[in-house]
Design an enzyme around this catalytic site. Structure first.
Site, PDB file in Angstrom:
ATOM      1  N   CYS A  96      67.664  44.158  27.380  1.00 22.49           N
ATOM      2  CA  CYS A  96      68.041  43.287  28.503  1.00 22.49           C
ATOM      3  C   CYS A  96      67.301  43.754  29.757  1.00 22.49           C
ATOM      4  O   CYS A  96      67.355  44.936  30.100  1.00 22.49           O
ATOM      5  CB  CYS A  96      69.540  43.372  28.768  1.00 22.49           C
ATOM      6  SG  CYS A  96      70.532  43.133  27.305  1.00 22.49           S
ATOM      7  N   CYS A 188      75.197  35.195  27.789  1.00 13.41           N
ATOM      8  CA  CYS A 188      75.932  36.447  27.866  1.00 13.41           C
ATOM      9  C   CYS A 188      76.700  36.385  29.181  1.00 13.41           C
ATOM     10  O   CYS A 188      76.088  36.245  30.245  1.00 13.41           O
ATOM     11  CB  CYS A 188      74.947  37.617  27.861  1.00 13.41           C
ATOM     12  SG  CYS A 188      75.730  39.200  28.201  1.00 13.41           S
TER      13      CYS A 188
END
Ligand code: SF4
Length: 321
Positions: A96, A188
């Protein structure tokens, strides 16, 4: 199948169930939808740190607060790809990339980030970004570059949000979330516990998360790490681990197929506490000793934890098979 929870009252009733019954139910749901021994291991890397114009009350990267974090320029693509490779070799399957800022601008940095997304994706890692607010076209460009997931947290319940951030509203967050979904990118989206919110605010957050359509692919559950110089340094409260477990278990039941990620604050939990979080349905962690600008457990501590609990790292993209 589990009975769907459709109303706020039903979610509140679930949230307030006796903890061991709640955890037992969550563990059953978890085992129906996920391999119980598998934990997704993710690496979170800041690619552009500090200098953010937003005033999120928990964040070291906001220009509104005097913290030890300084503004930095975008990391070089080569450096990011080397870090992604290192993360993969260390067992991570998702990488990420976080860039501090209110929103994505159509500038050279964004062009470079698109190249980073392509490069990380080519390494066989699930690639995720958290870059702030997005326009539809930018979401499409990210998707085209190979972005698998976009992180955009709701932080807390909608009625408490203004106590945490004043430079944007809940609707702004939901708008970007919608654009991410429209572009076909997994979402997310999670929150932070311990910012002075009530149980009702937590239930509000869980309600909003459960109403997102499509459901978030991952929900990070963070515990506030109070940063000196931010408003939450004073306002933040220690979250008892059993309250964290309660939120994880409720999220697991409401979002059976979602990855529930035990995120910031994990380094303050001992092995037994983390095991209880996994039993309650958490099945994803961030590895590495740094989460953007807050600390995380060491790789050695995580290896010991995985060995003790017979856990294995989940393979990338395995949920699509
Ligand atoms: S959380 Fe993100 S948007 Fe908020 S101040 Fe920090 S970097 Fe900026």
């Amino acid at each position: 199948m589990n009975k769907p929870f459709t109303s706020r009252d039903e979610i509140a009733e679930l949230y307030h169930r006796p903890l061991l019954d709640l955890v037992f139910q969550a563990a059953e749901v978890h085992r129906r939808h996920h391999p119980s021994q598998e934990i997704q291991v993710c690496t979170l890397q800041s690619i552009k740190t500090g200098g953010c114009s937003e005033d999120c009350g928990y964040c070291s990267q906001s220009v509104h607060y005097e913290t030890s974090v300084a503004r930095e320029k975008l990391l070089d693509k080569k450096e990011v790809l080397a870090l992604a490779k290192e993360a993969k070799e260390g067992g991570s399957t998702r990488f990420c990339m976080g860039s501090a800022g209110r929103k994505v601008k159509d500038d050279e940095d964004f062009a470079e980030i698109l190249e980073m997304v392509k490069g990380v994706s080519a390494l066989g890692l699930e690639v995720c970004c958290t870059l702030g607010m997005l326009e539809s076209k930018q979401a499409e460009q990210l998707k085209e570059a190979g972005l698998y997931a976009y992180n955009h947290n709701l932080d807390t319940g909608k009625n408490y949000y203004a106590k945490v951030v004043s430079t944007r509203g809940y609707e702004d967050r939901l708008r970007t979330i919608d654009r991410v979904a429209q572009a076909g990118i997994s979402l997310c989206c999670g929150g932070i516990l311990g910012m002075g919110e009530s149980e009702n605010d937590r239930i509000d957050l869980l309600l909003t998360l459960s109403e997102l359509d499509p459901a978030p692919e991952s929900v990070p559950v963070n515990v506030l790490v109070p940063i000196p110089g931010t408003p939450m340094e004073e306002k933040g409260q220690r979250v008892p681990t059993l309250e964290l477990v309660r939120v994880i278990a409720t999220a697991r039941i409401l979002l059976p197929t979602t990855m529930v990620r035990l995120s910031a604050g994990r380094e303050s939990l001992n092995e037994v506490e983390q095991a209880f979080c996994f039993l309650a349905g958490a099945n994803s962690i961030f590895s590495g000793d740094k989460l953007l600008t807050t600390p995380g457990p060491s790789a050695d501590a995580d290896k010991t934890l995985f060995d003790l609990l017979s856990l294995t790292p989940q393979k990338p993209y395995s949920r699509e098979a």
